[in-house]
Each structure stands twice: as structure tokens, then as C-alpha cells.
Scaffold this motif. Structure first.
Motif, PDB file in Angstrom:
ATOM      1  N   LEU A 279      44.161  40.229  23.139  1.00  0.00           N
ATOM      2  CA  LEU A 279      45.478  40.731  22.758  1.00  0.00           C
ATOM      3  C   LEU A 279      46.502  39.605  22.834  1.00  0.00           C
ATOM      4  O   LEU A 279      46.562  38.881  23.828  1.00  0.00           O
ATOM      5  CB  LEU A 279      45.898  41.866  23.684  1.00  0.00           C
ATOM      6  CG  LEU A 279      47.218  42.565  23.342  1.00  0.00           C
ATOM      7  CD1 LEU A 279      47.084  43.380  22.061  1.00  0.00           C
ATOM      8  CD2 LEU A 279      47.671  43.463  24.499  1.00  0.00           C
ATOM      9  N   LYS A 280      47.288  39.449  21.783  1.00  0.00           N
ATOM     10  CA  LYS A 280      48.371  38.470  21.760  1.00  0.00           C
ATOM     11  C   LYS A 280      49.684  39.203  21.535  1.00  0.00           C
ATOM     12  O   LYS A 280      49.777  40.069  20.663  1.00  0.00           O
ATOM     13  CB  LYS A 280      48.150  37.437  20.645  1.00  0.00           C
ATOM     14  CG  LYS A 280      49.200  36.328  20.623  1.00  0.00           C
ATOM     15  CD  LYS A 280      48.880  35.286  19.561  1.00  0.00           C
ATOM     16  CE  LYS A 280      49.915  34.160  19.568  1.00  0.00           C
ATOM     17  NZ  LYS A 280      49.605  33.124  18.552  1.00  0.00           N
ATOM     18  N   VAL A 281      50.692  38.861  22.327  1.00  0.00           N
ATOM     19  CA  VAL A 281      51.975  39.563  22.277  1.00  0.00           C
ATOM     20  C   VAL A 281      53.052  38.641  21.725  1.00  0.00           C
ATOM     21  O   VAL A 281      53.220  37.518  22.197  1.00  0.00           O
ATOM     22  CB  VAL A 281      52.393  40.068  23.674  1.00  0.00           C
ATOM     23  CG1 VAL A 281      53.720  40.816  23.588  1.00  0.00           C
ATOM     24  CG2 VAL A 281      51.303  40.965  24.264  1.00  0.00           C
ATOM     25  N   PHE A 282      53.789  39.144  20.723  1.00  0.00           N
ATOM     26  CA  PHE A 282      54.918  38.413  20.154  1.00  0.00           C
ATOM     27  C   PHE A 282      56.204  39.141  20.547  1.00  0.00           C
ATOM     28  O   PHE A 282      56.335  40.346  20.317  1.00  0.00           O
ATOM     29  CB  PHE A 282      54.831  38.362  18.626  1.00  0.00           C
ATOM     30  CG  PHE A 282      53.616  37.649  18.101  1.00  0.00           C
ATOM     31  CD1 PHE A 282      53.647  36.282  17.848  1.00  0.00           C
ATOM     32  CD2 PHE A 282      52.441  38.344  17.865  1.00  0.00           C
ATOM     33  CE1 PHE A 282      52.532  35.627  17.362  1.00  0.00           C
ATOM     34  CE2 PHE A 282      51.314  37.700  17.373  1.00  0.00           C
ATOM     35  CZ  PHE A 282      51.359  36.333  17.126  1.00  0.00           C
ATOM     36  N   ASP A 283      57.137  38.397  21.122  1.00  0.00           N
ATOM     37  CA  ASP A 283      58.445  38.983  21.426  1.00  0.00           C
ATOM     38  C   ASP A 283      59.283  39.007  20.152  1.00  0.00           C
ATOM     39  O   ASP A 283      59.039  38.248  19.210  1.00  0.00           O
ATOM     40  CB  ASP A 283      59.151  38.161  22.499  1.00  0.00           C
ATOM     41  CG  ASP A 283      60.333  38.905  23.116  1.00  0.00           C
ATOM     42  OD1 ASP A 283      60.559  40.071  22.751  1.00  0.00           O
ATOM     43  OD2 ASP A 283      61.029  38.307  23.952  1.00  0.00           O
ATOM     44  N   THR A 284      60.250  39.907  20.112  1.00  0.00           N
ATOM     45  CA  THR A 284      61.182  39.981  18.994  1.00  0.00           C
ATOM     46  C   THR A 284      62.591  40.123  19.559  1.00  0.00           C
ATOM     47  O   THR A 284      62.757  40.476  20.736  1.00  0.00           O
ATOM     48  CB  THR A 284      60.884  41.198  18.088  1.00  0.00           C
ATOM     49  OG1 THR A 284      61.392  42.401  18.714  1.00  0.00           O
ATOM     50  CG2 THR A 284      59.396  41.350  17.801  1.00  0.00           C
ATOM     51  N   PRO A 285      63.616  39.898  18.744  1.00  0.00           N
ATOM     52  CA  PRO A 285      64.975  40.093  19.239  1.00  0.00           C
ATOM     53  C   PRO A 285      65.365  41.565  19.296  1.00  0.00           C
ATOM     54  O   PRO A 285      66.467  41.896  19.729  1.00  0.00           O
ATOM     55  CB  PRO A 285      65.825  39.346  18.201  1.00  0.00           C
ATOM     56  CG  PRO A 285      65.018  39.396  16.955  1.00  0.00           C
ATOM     57  CD  PRO A 285      63.588  39.324  17.386  1.00  0.00           C
ATOM     58  N   CYS A 286      64.456  42.443  18.884  1.00  0.00           N
ATOM     59  CA  CYS A 286      64.745  43.878  18.799  1.00  0.00           C
ATOM     60  C   CYS A 286      64.184  44.627  20.007  1.00  0.00           C
ATOM     61  O   CYS A 286      63.816  44.024  21.005  1.00  0.00           O
ATOM     62  CB  CYS A 286      64.170  44.439  17.500  1.00  0.00           C
ATOM     63  SG  CYS A 286      64.660  43.517  16.021  1.00  0.00           S
TER      64      CYS A 286
END
Length: 356
Positions: A279-286
Motif C-alpha cells: 500500500l502506498k499513500v499519497f497526501d493531498t491538500p484536501c
């Protein structure tokens, strides 16, 4: 399957469903919005204010626009329907990946969707030079900023270029700012109200969590707003929705609590996700994260449905599967990550046993 279909199928209350397909503010409506609704009930015998004067005046002061630059609607599908009719649109360019919400509207009106693939390695950004070329083949351009799946944002200079190019080519441009209030990003309002072909759309359904009292608004030039008004029956939103929207906009404490909660929950989820193989997690500004499933997981959506969890996934051109994970209550977030870990681990173990 939406939350109502699922709840009816399972015979459970909506509050028992972990709806990770919805992006509404995890805090729910602000207390001031709830109070405004309770207070407004005693005025239900009166017709709603067709001029929506108090909400309109507040937004106009905040955005430094005139009342001729704004019109109120219920939701994005209604304004897209109006613009498709107005421009006789047969093709539309939408930023990739295209969400189900957009596809549903465009498919309903037999509008062809054209788009550009985005790459994970480039933070899901769009190649501006290629975008300008693709605009030529579309009647209308719809850009979510931030993007409603990847959270990617257009730099301000890129947005200015897009507005100039759509104006030059005579194309309708819709900038969907549904998620912008979760960010610290500036909006292109000043340039948009000077364009005769571009609008900005915002809604109270997501950041302000007022989906049950839908109200949204569009900003643009007086000429374009007038044209939209002439061919539609806006406004079609009730008095309680106006009252809740205005109270929520004025609630500065609600905004601070939202930002603090999102920051803390993202830290919690990303820490828990570190131990999940594949699993790879990408942060977002939302208010959502983007999760990439690095290994095939059979029947992922069905397995989560059995746990009362609804999710929204998409698959890129290379076959990689991503889950858009809007933040919910801490309890629901913890359950989601635990469930995902158990599913991935169990399938890895089953796969390993098969190899032996």
C-alpha cells in the motif's frame, strides 16, 4: 451503489454505513448552521427570498464582486446541464482521472469526454502544452481544482493561461472548486469575472457538509451569468439551505476545527498505513488521501462492502488501482485501515500458500 441503496439492501441505518465514497466534511455541519436551521423552521410558512440577498451580499463582499457576478444553484449537474444546452456541447475536456460524478452527467446528455492521462511520478499534474492542444477538440472544458480524486492543483499561471486560451478559442470553461476550501490556495475569481466564457463553481455540500440542504453558486462575468439565468429557473433552493449556508460561512471556528481534525487524522492514518505491505499513500491538500494498491486484491470492493464500507476506486492505464479515501470520524478511519490491512494480508497469505 450509493449509501441509500446500500442501507436499504442491508436493512441498516445510514449512520451505520461507512461511506468512504462521499467527500463531505467529517465534522458534519457546523453548530451555527444547525442552529440556523432550527431557527429558520418558524419561517417556513413564508416564501423564500428569491434574491437570496443576505447570502449573496456576504459572498460578494468576501470575493469583492458585484451581485451581477453570482448566481445560486443546487448542484454541479444542474449547472453543467445548463451549460451543455447553452453551448450545444458534443464534446467536453475533463481533467483526468474523470470521476463518476462527471461521467454520470456527461453520459446522460451523450457528451463525449476527452482527457489527458496523468502520471503518478509527476504528482498527477497535466501537461499544459498538450492541454492547450486538446482544448481545440472540445466544446467545453471542465477542470476540478483541486482535483476531486488526486487532489492535484493547477498553478495560478497555468489557470490564467487556460482562461486566456478558452477565451481565444471561444470555449466554455468551468473551474470546479468543490474542494478548494480545504486548502490554502487562492482562487482565480478576478480573472474569471472578466471572461465571457468562464465560470467558477462552488458548493456547500462538501466542506460545509450540507448535502441534505443542497446549495451552490457560480461566479462569472455579468454577461455570462445573465445568459445562464435567462435559460434556467435558478434559484431552486429552499430557505433553510440559504440560512445554513450563510451561518456556516460565518463560522470561523468551524474552519479551524476542520483543518485541525484533518491534519491529526491524516497523521494517524499515514502512520497506521506504514505497516501495510503493498500500500502506498499519497497526501493531498484536501480532506482525502489517495491510496495505491501495489498488488492485485481480488474483490476488494465486495470484501469492504461486507464490512459496511463503501469506497471509490479508479484504475489507471497501466492497471494500477487507487482508492480515494475521504476522512471520516476517527472511529471509521481506524476501522477502514484495519479492514484494508486484514484484506491485503489475508490475500497475501493465500497467495503465498498457493505458491508453496
Amino acid at each position: 451503489m450509493n449509501i441509500h441503496d446500500f442501507a436499504e439492501h442491508k436493512g441498516c441505518d445510514l449512520r451505520q454505513v461507512m461511506d468512504f465514497a462521499s467527500g463531505a466534511n467529517p465534522l458534519g455541519p457546523s453548530n451555527k448552521a444547525k442552529h440556523a436551521v432550527r431557527k429558520g423552521i418558524k419561517h417556513l410558512s413564508f416564501p423564500p427570498d428569491e434574491d437570496i440577498r443576505f447570502l449573496k451580499r456576504y459572498i460578494c463582499r468576501r470575493e469583492r464582486i458585484s451581485d451581477g457576478n453570482i448566481i445560486f444553484v443546487q448542484d454541479l449537474p444542474r449547472i453543467l446541464h445548463t451549460l451543455i444546452h447553452m453551448a450545444s456541447s458534443k464534446t467536453v475536456f475533463a481533467s483526468s482521472p474523470v470521476s463518476l460524478a462527471y461521467k454520470t452527467v456527461f453520459n446522460r446528455y451523450n457528451v463525449k469526454i476527452i482527457t489527458l492521462p496523468v502520471m503518478e511520478e509527476k504528482d498527477f499534474s497535466i501537461d499544459m502544452d498538450r492541454l492547450v492542444g486538446f482544448i481545440q477538440n472540445a466544446d467545453m472544458v471542465v477542470l476540478a481544482n483541486p482535483h476531486d480524486i488526486t487532489g492535484a492543483e493547477f498553478p495560478m499561471e497555468s489557470l490564467v493561461r487556460i482562461v486566456e486560451e478558452t477565451d481565444r478559442q471561444g470555449k466554455i470553461l468551468v473551474i470546479d472548486e468543490t474542494y478548494i476550501e480545504f486548502t490554502q490556495s487562492a482562487s482565480l475569481v478576478r480573472q474569471i469575472i472578466e471572461s465571457e466564457r468562464a465560470i467558477i463553481f462552488r458548493t456547500f455540500s462538501v466542506f460545509h457538509a450540507l448535502s441534505g440542504l443542497p446549495v451552490a453558486y457560480v461566479m462569472g462575468s455579468p454577461g455570462l451569468i445573465s445568459k445562464i439565468s435567462d435559460i434556467t429557473l435558478f434559484p431552486q433552493v429552499g430557505a433553510l439551505a440559504y440560512a445554513a449556508a450563510l451561518a456556516s460561512l460565518k463560522d470561523m471556528g468551524y474552519r479551524k476545527r476542520t483543518q485541525q481534525f484533518i491534519m491529526e487524522e491524516k497523521q494517524f492514518i499515514m502512520e497506521k498505513a506504514k505497516g501495510i505491505s503493498g500500500l502506498k499513500v499519497f497526501d493531498t491538500p484536501c480532506n482525502f488521501l489517495l491510496l495505491k494498491i501495489r498488488r492485485p486484491v481480488m474483490d476488494l470492493e465486495e470484501l469492504l462492502l461486507k464490512r459496511n464500507i463503501l469506497i471509490d476506486t479508479y484504475t489507471n492505464d497501466e492497471g494500477s488501482v487507487y482508492i480515494r479515501m475521504p476522512l471520516k470520524t476517527h472511529k471509521f478511519n481506524a476501522r477502514f485501515i484495519k479492514s484494508l490491512r486484514n484484506i491485503i494480508d489475508s490475500q497475501e497469505q493465500a497467495g503465498g500458500e498457493g505458491l508453496d
